[in-house]
Design an enzyme around this catalytic site. Sequence first.
Site, PDB file in Angstrom:
ATOM      1  N   SER A 146     -14.184  -3.982   7.533  1.00  0.00           N
ATOM      2  CA  SER A 146     -14.196  -5.575   7.120  1.00  0.00           C
ATOM      3  C   SER A 146     -15.198  -6.119   7.680  1.00  0.00           C
ATOM      4  O   SER A 146     -15.823  -5.911   8.528  1.00  0.00           O
ATOM      5  CB  SER A 146     -12.972  -6.121   7.667  1.00  0.00           C
ATOM      6  OG  SER A 146     -12.968  -7.409   7.651  1.00  0.00           O
ATOM      7  N   ARG A 185     -16.274  -3.318  -1.364  1.00  0.00           N
ATOM      8  CA  ARG A 185     -15.167  -2.068  -1.730  1.00  0.00           C
ATOM      9  C   ARG A 185     -14.191  -2.869  -2.575  1.00  0.00           C
ATOM     10  O   ARG A 185     -13.522  -2.239  -3.435  1.00  0.00           O
ATOM     11  CB  ARG A 185     -14.585  -1.826  -0.312  1.00  0.00           C
ATOM     12  CG  ARG A 185     -13.504  -0.586  -0.464  1.00  0.00           C
ATOM     13  CD  ARG A 185     -13.072   0.271   0.770  1.00  0.00           C
ATOM     14  NE  ARG A 185     -12.325  -0.567   1.741  1.00  0.00           N
ATOM     15  CZ  ARG A 185     -12.879  -1.206   2.742  1.00  0.00           C
ATOM     16  NH1 ARG A 185     -14.186  -0.757   3.224  1.00  0.00           N
ATOM     17  NH2 ARG A 185     -12.093  -1.648   3.771  1.00  0.00           N
ATOM     18  N   ASP A 203      -7.023  -4.663  -3.919  1.00  0.00           N
ATOM     19  CA  ASP A 203      -6.822  -3.221  -3.335  1.00  0.00           C
ATOM     20  C   ASP A 203      -5.373  -2.753  -4.101  1.00  0.00           C
ATOM     21  O   ASP A 203      -5.350  -1.598  -4.526  1.00  0.00           O
ATOM     22  CB  ASP A 203      -6.504  -3.307  -2.089  1.00  0.00           C
ATOM     23  CG  ASP A 203      -7.467  -4.056  -1.204  1.00  0.00           C
ATOM     24  OD1 ASP A 203      -7.875  -5.199  -1.809  1.00  0.00           O
ATOM     25  OD2 ASP A 203      -7.472  -3.853   0.076  1.00  0.00           O
ATOM     26  N   ASP A 210       0.688  -1.260   0.053  1.00  0.00           N
ATOM     27  CA  ASP A 210       0.020   0.088  -0.025  1.00  0.00           C
ATOM     28  C   ASP A 210       1.033   1.291   0.006  1.00  0.00           C
ATOM     29  O   ASP A 210       0.397   2.294   0.311  1.00  0.00           O
ATOM     30  CB  ASP A 210      -0.763   0.004   1.167  1.00  0.00           C
ATOM     31  CG  ASP A 210      -2.201  -1.037   0.896  1.00  0.00           C
ATOM     32  OD1 ASP A 210      -2.498  -0.985  -0.065  1.00  0.00           O
ATOM     33  OD2 ASP A 210      -2.861  -1.269   1.786  1.00  0.00           O
TER      34      ASP A 210
HETATM   35  N1  GLY Z   1      -7.008  -3.416   2.793  1.00  0.00           N
HETATM   36  C1  GLY Z   1      -7.693  -2.174   2.204  1.00  0.00           C
HETATM   37  C2  GLY Z   1      -8.977  -2.055   2.351  1.00  0.00           C
HETATM   38  O1  GLY Z   1      -9.810  -1.957   3.649  1.00  0.00           O
HETATM   39  O2  GLY Z   1      -9.872  -1.655   1.519  1.00  0.00           O
END
Ligand code: GLY
Length: 377
Positions: free
Chosen positions: A344, A229, A157, A100
């Site tokens: 999450s 997401r 991601d 990231d």
């Molecule tokens: N891992 C990145 C997100 O929470 O989208």
Amino acid sequence: MINAETTQWAKKILKKIDEKLTVEAKRLGGKIPYIPSVETGLYEEDLGTSDPVWWTNGFWSGMMWQMYHATEKELYKKTAELNEVALDKAFEIYTGLHHDVGFMWLHTAVANFRLTGNERSKERGLHAAHLLAGRYNPRGKYIRSWNRDRAGWVIIDSMLNIPMLYWAEKEIGDPRFRYIAEDHADKVMNQIVRPDGSVNHIGVFDPTNGELIETPAGQGYASGSSWSRGQAWAIYGFALSYLHTGKTDYLETAKKVAHYFISEVAKTDWIPVVDFRAPQEPVMIDTSAGMCAACGLLEIAKHVDEYEKALYIDAAINILQATEEKYAIWDTEKDGLIDFSTGSYHEEKWTEVPIIYADYYFVEAILRLLDKDFLIW
Ligand code: GLY
């Protein structure tokens, strides 16, 4: 489509964003925010100090640069510069850094360099780009996600991080960076995106040959489900890979996932649930998925024929307006712009709260509607 009424609406929202972010920026000083405290509704924690390598540490700065570009207010520039310097601590924590680094330094150093030409910022951006490129597996043909024993893990991601490599190629004229980004995007397109336009969160590959082994649930409900997401990361990520490479497969992939996303989010009045394939109860919302998808839909609209544009633009406007109406936090005594994001599916701690990345994509999308954004990716 973006008509006079939409433009009026977006202008009104931009004024409110400007008022709110001015107050927040003054209140924060140089702190790097993430999620407001449940008790006070304010950003109490400074991630620049408590967790310099945290993946979201660029988003606040990204908002500051977007707003500086749109308004030329020095407060925004100064705030972003403080965040960028604070992130130098992260470069010293090599084993804590991850895939990231694009989210962290595209929104800070690279944004600064693009807008001001700051050479020190360019160095920081290139440093981060080399860290990302160093995660490439030449047998598997992917950039590994996360650390420790996960040599074969790739998460969707990552598609929002590889624009860092497209930038580095252009900046130093070395095509290696694009080759790595394209290999990675191809791998994700062929093995993580599903034929029906839905997307796995994670693909675990054999690191010696790149064969797909399994697709764990990750932040979604279960393996085989559809974390909203993650779908949004795919829409925007592939649209951006198309923008930087001109490879039409990427645009087609972005469109395929967009069609799936639009059909799902329309069922819940344009507010995405956390996972489109989770049980109907409990209903759990993730506004951040909608905000990121809206930016992706507006990016796709830039690359399709006139008669196709309306589908993407209208869906983006529907998502933005529905979210603003129900979940915007305009009270300047509280921090955060957009409520009801969820980190999450299975992690209760960050369920239906304001999270910094939803705010970033909301700001970018509103500026996009007014043609006042700049390309941070
Ligand atoms: N891992 C990145 C997100 O929470 O989208």
